[in-house]
Write an enzyme that holds these catalytic residues in place. Structure first.
Site, PDB file in Angstrom:
ATOM      1  N   ASN A  38       0.370  -0.805   0.250  1.00 35.48           N
ATOM      2  CA  ASN A  38      -0.401   0.005  -0.122  1.00 35.48           C
ATOM      3  C   ASN A  38       1.012   0.965  -0.267  1.00 35.48           C
ATOM      4  O   ASN A  38       1.929   1.391   0.716  1.00 35.48           O
ATOM      5  CB  ASN A  38      -1.373  -0.010   1.187  1.00 35.48           C
ATOM      6  N   HIS A 123     -15.281  -4.645  10.818  1.00 36.62           N
ATOM      7  CA  HIS A 123     -14.721  -3.961  11.357  1.00 36.62           C
ATOM      8  C   HIS A 123     -16.331  -3.235  11.478  1.00 36.62           C
ATOM      9  O   HIS A 123     -16.537  -2.494  10.855  1.00 36.62           O
ATOM     10  CB  HIS A 123     -13.831  -3.170  10.266  1.00 36.62           C
ATOM     11  N   ARG A 148     -14.318  -5.951  15.702  1.00 35.27           N
ATOM     12  CA  ARG A 148     -13.251  -4.816  16.191  1.00 35.27           C
ATOM     13  C   ARG A 148     -13.977  -4.242  16.226  1.00 35.27           C
ATOM     14  O   ARG A 148     -15.036  -2.893  14.995  1.00 35.27           O
ATOM     15  CB  ARG A 148     -12.404  -4.818  14.784  1.00 35.27           C
ATOM     16  N   TYR A 160      -7.329   6.809  12.655  1.00 38.46           N
ATOM     17  CA  TYR A 160      -7.373   5.861  12.289  1.00 38.46           C
ATOM     18  C   TYR A 160      -8.265   4.338  12.264  1.00 38.46           C
ATOM     19  O   TYR A 160      -9.269   4.624  14.178  1.00 38.46           O
ATOM     20  CB  TYR A 160      -6.642   4.898  12.687  1.00 38.46           C
ATOM     21  N   ASP A 211      -7.648  -2.210  17.293  1.00 36.85           N
ATOM     22  CA  ASP A 211      -6.606  -1.921  17.132  1.00 36.85           C
ATOM     23  C   ASP A 211      -5.926  -0.497  17.254  1.00 36.85           C
ATOM     24  O   ASP A 211      -6.994   0.775  17.392  1.00 36.85           O
ATOM     25  CB  ASP A 211      -6.889  -2.321  15.700  1.00 36.85           C
ATOM     26  N   HIS A 213      -2.964   0.668  16.560  1.00 33.85           N
ATOM     27  CA  HIS A 213      -2.555   1.181  14.914  1.00 33.85           C
ATOM     28  C   HIS A 213      -0.565   2.040  15.490  1.00 33.85           C
ATOM     29  O   HIS A 213      -0.841   2.777  15.184  1.00 33.85           O
ATOM     30  CB  HIS A 213      -3.330   2.302  14.146  1.00 33.85           C
ATOM     31  N   GLU A 237      -4.348  -4.833  19.234  1.00 36.74           N
ATOM     32  CA  GLU A 237      -3.698  -5.368  18.149  1.00 36.74           C
ATOM     33  C   GLU A 237      -2.341  -4.161  18.160  1.00 36.74           C
ATOM     34  O   GLU A 237      -3.007  -2.688  18.405  1.00 36.74           O
ATOM     35  CB  GLU A 237      -4.341  -4.731  16.895  1.00 36.74           C
ATOM     36  N   GLU A 263       1.643  -6.651  11.598  1.00 36.42           N
ATOM     37  CA  GLU A 263       0.531  -7.154  10.308  1.00 36.42           C
ATOM     38  C   GLU A 263       2.060  -6.367   8.998  1.00 36.42           C
ATOM     39  O   GLU A 263       2.006  -6.360   7.864  1.00 36.42           O
ATOM     40  CB  GLU A 263      -0.447  -5.680  10.120  1.00 36.42           C
ATOM     41  N   ARG A 284       0.488 -11.352  13.246  1.00 35.51           N
ATOM     42  CA  ARG A 284      -0.602 -10.744  12.541  1.00 35.51           C
ATOM     43  C   ARG A 284       0.118 -10.999  11.404  1.00 35.51           C
ATOM     44  O   ARG A 284      -0.407 -10.573  10.269  1.00 35.51           O
ATOM     45  CB  ARG A 284      -0.952  -9.114  12.595  1.00 35.51           C
ATOM     46  N   HIS A 313      -2.823 -10.476   9.444  1.00 32.67           N
ATOM     47  CA  HIS A 313      -3.786  -9.030   8.558  1.00 32.67           C
ATOM     48  C   HIS A 313      -4.407  -9.465   7.642  1.00 32.67           C
ATOM     49  O   HIS A 313      -4.224  -9.953   6.160  1.00 32.67           O
ATOM     50  CB  HIS A 313      -2.392  -8.437   8.020  1.00 32.67           C
ATOM     51  N   GLU A 340      -8.190 -11.771   9.604  1.00 32.99           N
ATOM     52  CA  GLU A 340      -8.675 -10.438   9.793  1.00 32.99           C
ATOM     53  C   GLU A 340     -10.008 -10.275   8.709  1.00 32.99           C
ATOM     54  O   GLU A 340      -9.579 -10.746   7.193  1.00 32.99           O
ATOM     55  CB  GLU A 340      -8.233  -9.283   9.441  1.00 32.99           C
ATOM     56  N   TRP A 403       1.740   6.936  12.648  1.00 30.23           N
ATOM     57  CA  TRP A 403      -0.185   6.695  12.116  1.00 30.23           C
ATOM     58  C   TRP A 403      -0.536   5.642  11.789  1.00 30.23           C
ATOM     59  O   TRP A 403      -0.107   4.253  12.388  1.00 30.23           O
ATOM     60  CB  TRP A 403       0.196   7.104   9.785  1.00 30.23           C
TER      61      TRP A 403
END
Ligand code: GCO
Ligand code: MG
Length: 403
Positions: A38, A123, A148, A160, A211, A213, A237, A263, A284, A313, A340, A403
């Site tokens: 990504n 989610h 989640r 996020y 999560d 993050h 997470e 992840e 993950r 992930h 996930e 992030w």
């Protein structure tokens, strides 16, 4: 011998960018591998096109392990997200070919099914607690056994895990990175009430996940884990950035909330200490970013020795090819935990027709030989690559943050 005659990279953007590798044998059997990283998609496309594909031509597609070692050791420059994503794409494509030649779904080649299906989590997100709980109730209605919860933080304009669309969360939505603002204090106050409301509305027969993050320090993570203990989360997470594996010792000293991480890991070395010291409960690492099915099985085998389970992930930036590979892996591996599942948009699903299916909170890869995913190239060509970045995050005083 299934001699590799050709391989090529297909870049398409049906709603979001995907990089796909297609490997073809002399007998005309093709295999697909996901190579999507990504926000850095074209680097993997060029790594494959410039440096990997030339080395594949003429090799035996059946020698999956040997080709893995050749690409990993042979490059001299080991590990790293670009390299390991490229190796993963080749690995997936070769498993796909082997399955098609054998006439068997890949999970059968990995030892067969260890369970009836893979439990997945959906989610639920919303601008506030009420909207998140409403979304969670909707997921439960659809049969999800695990959900989640991510909610907007009062006083922060964006955070996020919370999207404009209730079902499709897509953070990589800007031509240049957008900027988010963050306050750890505000965030830490907002999560326990979210889980309290979650248990009140959903009861205790559904797993609840969250999560972080990578946004906390170890001691902050310890406090959040402890504050959530009364609500029995399935996992917390990415509590801290996991480059520092020892940090998890400090988190563990303060909470019994199960921890998941990985992840962004791309090798067993990123989680070896976390696993061997039993500092985490779920790993993950995923097929596409951690060297393919071949390497992920090595991570899972190590984890199994320490009662650490898998929790791969599965965000939308992992293409349906990865999703299929994750399900073949998850169905077969002894220490599967959860998978996930962030649904792809109908546009993405149309470009990648697939055999995997969702039913009653579980997913199954299907029984089509190989991975069970195709690519509609005519449709793919209608969606050209569109540069898209993940956001960056700043503290309220302007400091660049995680992030
Ligand atoms: C998750 C992830 C994703 C990532 C995204 C980055 O738990 O699903 O944190 O939302 O941020 O996959 O590309
Ligand atoms: Mg995450």
């Amino acid at each position: 011998m299934a001699e590799i005659e050709a391989a090529r990279v297909i870049v398409t953007s049906p709603g979001r960018n995907f990089v796909t590798l297609e490997v073809r044998t002399k007998d005309g059997v093709t295999g697909l591998g996901d190579a999507t990283l990504n926000g850095r998609e074209l680097s993997v496309a060029s790594y494959l096109g410039d440096h990997v594909i030339p080395c594949l031509i003429g090799r035996d597609a059946h020698r999956i392990e040997d080709i893995w070692q050749y690409l990993y050791k042979g490059a001299y420059w080991r590990r790293g997200p670009v390299t390991m994503t490229a190796i993963a794409a080749v690995d997936m494509a070769l498993w796909d070919i082997k399955g098609k030649v054998a006439g068997l779904p890949v999970y059968q080649l990995l030892g067969g099914a260890s369970r009836e299906g893979c439990m997945v989590y959906g989610h639920a997100n919303g601008a506030d607690i009420e909207a998140t709980i409403e979304a969670a109730l909707d997921y439960r209605e659809q049969g999800y056994k695990a959900i989640r919860l991510q909610s907007g933080v009062p006083g922060l304009a964006s955070t996020y895990g919370v999207s404009k669309d209730r079902y499709f969360y897509e953070p990589a939505d800007a031509d240049l990175p957008s900027e988010n603002l963050w306050s750890t204090e505000k965030y830490l106050r907002s999560v326990p009430p979210l889980f309290e409301a979650g248990r009140e509305a959903l009861g205790w027969d559904v797993h609840l996940l969250h999560d972080v993050h990578h946004r906390l320090t170890p001691i902050e993570a310890g406090r959040l884990g402890r504050d959530l203990e009364p609500y029995r989360p399935f996992w917390l997470e990415d509590a801290t950035p996991a480059e520092n594996q020892e940090a998890f010792r400090l988190i563990r000293r303060h909470t019994t909330t199960p921890l998941a991480v990985g992840e962004i890991f791309n090798s067993v070395h990123d989680c070896r200490q976390l696993i061997q010291e039993q500092l985490i409960d779920y790993v993950r690492a995923t097929v596409v970013h951690a060297g393919g099915i071949t390497h992920l099985r090595r991570i899972a085998a190590l984890a199994d020795l320490y009662q650490v389970r898998t929790g791969c992930h599965g965000a939308t930036d992992l293409s349906p090819v990865s999703m299929a590979a994750a399900l073949h892996f998850g169905l077969s591996v002894p220490n599967f935990g959860i998978q996930e599942y962030m649904r792809h948009t109908p546009e993405t699903d149309a470009v990648f027709p697939h055999a995997y299916r969702f039913q009653d909170g579980m997913m199954h890869p299907g029984d089509t030989p190989g991975l069970g995913v195709g690519i509609d190239e005519t449709l793919a060509a209608k969606h050209p690559y569109k540069r898209a970045y993940l956001p960056v995050n700043r503290l309220q005083d302007g400091t660049l943050f995680n992030w």
